[in-house]
Write an enzyme that holds these catalytic residues in place. Structure first.
Site, PDB file in Angstrom:
ATOM      1  N   CYS A   1       0.793  -1.230   0.000  1.00 40.95           N
ATOM      2  CA  CYS A   1       0.000   0.000   0.000  1.00 40.95           C
ATOM      3  C   CYS A   1       0.828   1.284   0.000  1.00 40.95           C
ATOM      4  O   CYS A   1       0.465   2.235  -0.713  1.00 40.95           O
ATOM      5  CB  CYS A   1      -1.027  -0.005   1.129  1.00 40.95           C
ATOM      6  SG  CYS A   1      -0.514  -0.745   2.665  1.00 40.95           S
TER       7      CYS A   1
ATOM      8  N   HIS B   1      -5.503  -1.175  -4.562  1.00 41.62           N
ATOM      9  CA  HIS B   1      -5.870  -0.022  -3.750  1.00 41.62           C
ATOM     10  C   HIS B   1      -6.671   0.933  -4.617  1.00 41.62           C
ATOM     11  O   HIS B   1      -6.239   1.294  -5.718  1.00 41.62           O
ATOM     12  CB  HIS B   1      -4.618   0.639  -3.174  1.00 41.62           C
ATOM     13  CG  HIS B   1      -3.882  -0.283  -2.255  1.00 41.62           C
ATOM     14  ND1 HIS B   1      -2.845  -1.089  -2.689  1.00 41.62           N
ATOM     15  CD2 HIS B   1      -4.081  -0.585  -0.943  1.00 41.62           C
ATOM     16  CE1 HIS B   1      -2.425  -1.832  -1.677  1.00 41.62           C
ATOM     17  NE2 HIS B   1      -3.155  -1.544  -0.615  1.00 41.62           N
TER      18      HIS B   1
ATOM     19  N   ARG C   1       7.678 -10.771   5.467  1.00 44.86           N
ATOM     20  CA  ARG C   1       7.468 -10.516   6.891  1.00 44.86           C
ATOM     21  C   ARG C   1       8.181 -11.600   7.692  1.00 44.86           C
ATOM     22  O   ARG C   1       8.091 -12.789   7.355  1.00 44.86           O
ATOM     23  CB  ARG C   1       5.973 -10.490   7.226  1.00 44.86           C
ATOM     24  CG  ARG C   1       5.243  -9.384   6.457  1.00 44.86           C
ATOM     25  CD  ARG C   1       3.772  -9.351   6.747  1.00 44.86           C
ATOM     26  NE  ARG C   1       3.093  -8.475   5.798  1.00 44.86           N
ATOM     27  CZ  ARG C   1       1.776  -8.371   5.690  1.00 44.86           C
ATOM     28  NH1 ARG C   1       1.001  -9.073   6.502  1.00 44.86           N
ATOM     29  NH2 ARG C   1       1.237  -7.568   4.798  1.00 44.86           N
TER      30      ARG C   1
ATOM     31  N   GLN D   1       0.565 -11.089  -2.519  1.00 41.93           N
ATOM     32  CA  GLN D   1      -0.809 -10.638  -2.298  1.00 41.93           C
ATOM     33  C   GLN D   1      -1.444 -10.236  -3.622  1.00 41.93           C
ATOM     34  O   GLN D   1      -0.798  -9.612  -4.468  1.00 41.93           O
ATOM     35  CB  GLN D   1      -0.830  -9.442  -1.349  1.00 41.93           C
ATOM     36  CG  GLN D   1      -0.390  -9.766   0.065  1.00 41.93           C
ATOM     37  CD  GLN D   1      -0.434  -8.532   0.949  1.00 41.93           C
ATOM     38  OE1 GLN D   1       0.141  -7.504   0.613  1.00 41.93           O
ATOM     39  NE2 GLN D   1      -1.100  -8.630   2.076  1.00 41.93           N
TER      40      GLN D   1
ATOM     41  N   ASP E   1      -3.113  -7.797  -4.423  1.00 40.79           N
ATOM     42  CA  ASP E   1      -3.401  -6.522  -3.786  1.00 40.79           C
ATOM     43  C   ASP E   1      -3.982  -5.520  -4.777  1.00 40.79           C
ATOM     44  O   ASP E   1      -3.603  -5.510  -5.952  1.00 40.79           O
ATOM     45  CB  ASP E   1      -2.106  -5.950  -3.207  1.00 40.79           C
ATOM     46  CG  ASP E   1      -2.252  -5.507  -1.773  1.00 40.79           C
ATOM     47  OD1 ASP E   1      -3.399  -5.370  -1.318  1.00 40.79           O
ATOM     48  OD2 ASP E   1      -1.230  -5.296  -1.112  1.00 40.79           O
TER      49      ASP E   1
ATOM     50  N   HIS F   1      -8.390  -0.770   0.550  1.00 40.36           N
ATOM     51  CA  HIS F   1      -7.447  -1.868   0.352  1.00 40.36           C
ATOM     52  C   HIS F   1      -8.278  -3.132   0.114  1.00 40.36           C
ATOM     53  O   HIS F   1      -9.253  -3.371   0.840  1.00 40.36           O
ATOM     54  CB  HIS F   1      -6.594  -2.112   1.594  1.00 40.36           C
ATOM     55  CG  HIS F   1      -5.891  -0.908   2.136  1.00 40.36           C
ATOM     56  ND1 HIS F   1      -4.512  -0.830   2.216  1.00 40.36           N
ATOM     57  CD2 HIS F   1      -6.365   0.253   2.666  1.00 40.36           C
ATOM     58  CE1 HIS F   1      -4.170   0.318   2.766  1.00 40.36           C
ATOM     59  NE2 HIS F   1      -5.272   0.992   3.054  1.00 40.36           N
TER      60      HIS F   1
ATOM     61  N   LYS G   1     -11.983  -3.341   8.752  1.00 38.10           N
ATOM     62  CA  LYS G   1     -11.954  -4.276   7.633  1.00 38.10           C
ATOM     63  C   LYS G   1     -13.271  -5.034   7.534  1.00 38.10           C
ATOM     64  O   LYS G   1     -14.011  -5.168   8.514  1.00 38.10           O
ATOM     65  CB  LYS G   1     -10.845  -5.319   7.823  1.00 38.10           C
ATOM     66  CG  LYS G   1      -9.461  -4.778   8.031  1.00 38.10           C
ATOM     67  CD  LYS G   1      -8.446  -5.923   8.073  1.00 38.10           C
ATOM     68  CE  LYS G   1      -8.614  -6.798   9.303  1.00 38.10           C
ATOM     69  NZ  LYS G   1      -7.664  -7.913   9.342  1.00 38.10           N
TER      70      LYS G   1
END
Length: 649
Positions: free
Chosen positions: A336, A387, A365, A383, A385, A517, A471
């Site tokens: 992000c 946005h 991570r 991910q 992902d 997100h 979320k």
């Protein structure tokens, strides 16, 4: 008298000091027999806790998640007592309830236990349980607590030293005492069946520099029948373990030389990933997303700006120092912040919004080695992902469009049983989060309203929000009834402020966009793992790496087999030719193990007539058919399961 709001919403007056157990008794005998624990005004309490003020009461039974949590937390106490009695001089540390059962981390002081010791531990636990000892909570001062463990247990002492005086409680049952916050069964007698499942190594407080302890895992139930059913389910789960299936289907592997928690995708697994990505890319294109690519590293200041360094820096891979310039970079923990900077690279008008940036971005991570598990807990994952940067007026429609996309993904992959979870801030620990109360309220209301308008079955969970916003998480139940978090949508007013994002409005003034997100898969690694276990490795026909195994009766028919394979490939299907010098029976058995959806046998008769002898996975014989008819059969099955995604944007 005090006024108590009951679970059905009604309000009744009771005498001051009444207990949850007595309230349950006033409602019905059946409820009184089955109530396990309770909460009052949002705080978990025992059923024997006196209620002294007006408030709202919730009663938990075994059928509720909170009831199971109290049941298994209490069972951890019973396990701890049993271990102390069987192994004198051990040191207990912590023993929480977990998703399925409980564990206790123990310093066994040189002793080791194996599965041969499990029956004795179980017998001792049941002996304690039959005593029907009450769990009694009592407050103690910090000095008393430290004195109790002084010279006996440095682990408990360390925990107590970090606690505030006045907030410390002990729990007593039978002859056993433990440091505990509460949330227990009325007495040990509720536990009727127990099973010690496994032991594993675990570092004290998850730090590899601390002493290694022994983690004893167990599970318990109110009926022996429940335990029997669970153990049957456990055996089925072992057959479906994605690590086992991944090896059998040649999808992925791990190497200690590469590093723990870093999966290596084999050709078939890479093909599976590519198909999942192509599936979502196609749907995203229809929904107006633009594909972007960002680096695998970023300057430390990027994550300081986003807040990730403050919140997660200590638990991340540590900064990489540049050789000469003295700068610090991080392996990318999130996509992000990078997408915020992509938005910031251009001035935008309200007419340009929404902007939807999508990326299959790999992030890193640092998970503790003891927490790594196959593909479900790794140190490197990709991910799906995206946005979305939109105006406040566009937020509602955009959020609902993302819900549609998530539901399309679930429907195409057979995840039909799910609950939406609205994940909010923990009101008692607001320091975990960034942003203003006003922005949090707007974001939370937007999510709840969207869930209602899309008629989602949803629950509200406090304390599960991301540090920058609430979320909507999708909790999916697999074929074994296990719950997994798959797919998430988050509303974020905070990162646009931290990155100073703007757009020019119709009033010619600058305005702050809202950020959504979203990740329907969550991560490719975890999604594949859950999909494998949900389907027992029998992946959907459109997704499986190889759809048809062409089995030659002998090498004489290899030419015909390759002709069939070419025709299937021309129809955009994925065949494999098995021309090994093995019996047809062995080839069929191995094709079943490898979970090919279809097998076609080719020999003299098939070559002569231009046909195929077709079998479906599971042993179903579909008989002889023309090649064109077989192609139509497969294509119709694929088209039936995967519908095109369409959305008004």
């Amino acid at each position: 008298m005090i006024k108590i709001t009951l679970p059905d919403g009604s309000v009744k007056e009771y005498k001051k000091g009444i207990t949850p157990a007595e309230v349950a008794q006033s409602i019905s005998e059946g409820l009184a027999r089955n109530v396990i624990s309770a909460s009052y005004n949002g705080k978990t309490i025992e059923t024997v806790t006196p209620l002294e003020t007006d408030g709202s009461l919730v009663l938990y039974t075994w059928d509720s998640p909170e009831g199971k949590k109290a049941f298994w937390h209490s069972s951890a106490h019973i396990l701890a007592q049993a271990l102390e009695e069987l192994y004198p001089n051990i040191k207990l540390t912590i023993g929480p309830a977990i998703a399925n059962g409980f564990y206790y981390d123990v310093d066994f002081n040189g002793n080791t236990i194996t599965d041969k010791d499990f029956p004795a531990i179980e017998a001792k636990m049941l002996e304690i349980a039959r005593g029907k000892y009450e769990f009694k909570m009592r407050p103690v001062s910090k000095a008393e607590a430290l004195s109790y463990y002084k010279g006996k247990n440095e682990y408990k002492t360390e925990l107590i030293e970090a606690l505030e005086d006045g907030s410390i409680t002990f729990c007593d049952h039978s002859t056993f005492t433990d440091l505990c916050r509460g949330g227990h069964l009325p007495n040990t007698g509720f536990v009727k069946a127990v099973k010690i499942l496994s032991v594993a190594g675990a570092y004290w407080r998850g730090n590899e520099n601390n002493p290694q302890l022994t983690r004893v895992y167990g599970i318990s139930f109110p009926k022996q029948k429940d335990l029997t059913e669970y153990l049957t389910l456990l055996e089925e789960a072992k057959k479906r373990d994605h690590r086992k299936l991944g090896k059998e289907l040649e999808l992925f592997t791990f190497s200690n030389k590469v590093g723990q928690g870093l999966p290596l995708w084999l050709p078939k697994g890479a093909a599976l990933r590519e198909r999942l990505e192509a599936f979502l890319r196609k749907a995203q294109k229809q929904a107006g997303y633009e594909q972007v690519v960002t680096p695998h590293i970023g300057h430390k200041n990027l994550y300081v700006t986003s807040g990730h360094w403050e919140k997660y820096g200590k638990d991340s891979f540590q900064p990489i120092a540049t050789p000469n310039e003295g700068e610090e970079y991080l392996l990318k923990p999130m996509n992000c912040p990078h997408h915020c900077e992509i938005y910031n690279s251009h001035p935008w008008s309200y007419k340009d919004l929404p902007k939807r940036f999508a990326e299959f971005g790999t992030v890193y991570r640092y998970e503790q080695s003891g927490e790594l598990h196959g593909l479900t807990r790794v140190r490197c994952f990709t991910q799906d992902d995206a946005h979305i940067f939109c105006t406040p007026e566009q937020l509602d429609a955009e959020f609902k469009h993302v819900i549609d996309l998530v539901l399309y993904v679930f429907g195409s992959l057979g995840f039909d049983n799910f609950t939406a979870q609205v994940s909010l801030r923990d009101p008692e620990n607001l320091s975990k989060y960034i942003g203003t109360d006003e922005n949090w309220a707007k974001a939370e209301n937007a999510i709840i309203n969207a869930a209602k308008e899309k008629n989602l079955t949803y629950v509200i969970e406090t304390g599960e929000a991301a540090f920058y916003g609430p979320k909507l998480d999708f909790m999916v139940k697999d074929a074994l009834g296990r719950s997994w978090q798959l797919g998430t949508i988050q509303v974020d007013y905070n990162l646009p402020e931290r990155f100073d994002l703007w757009y020019k409005g119709a009033d010619n003034e600058l305005h702050r966009p809202v950020m959504i997100h979203r990740a329907p898969f969550g991560s490719m690694e975890r999604f594949v793992a859950i999909l494998l276990e949900h389907t027992a490795g029998n992946l959907p026909l459109w997704l499986v790496p190889e759809q048809v195994n062409i089995l030659c009766i002998s090498e004489k028919y290899e030419g015909y087999a390759h002709k069939v394979a070419n025709l299937l490939q021309e129809a955009d299907l994925r065949p494999h030719v098995d021309n090994r010098n093995e019996t047809i029976g062995k080839k069929i058995r191995e094709a079943e193990t490898q979970k090919f959806p279809y097998m076609v046998i080719v020999g003299e008769e098939e070559e002569k007539n231009g046909t195929l002898s077709v079998r479906r996975h599971g042993g179903e014989d579909l008989g002889s058919m023309k090649i064109a008819d077989f192609i139509t059969l497969i294509q119709e099955e694929i088209n039936k399961n995967v519908r095109p995604f369409s959305i008004e944007v």
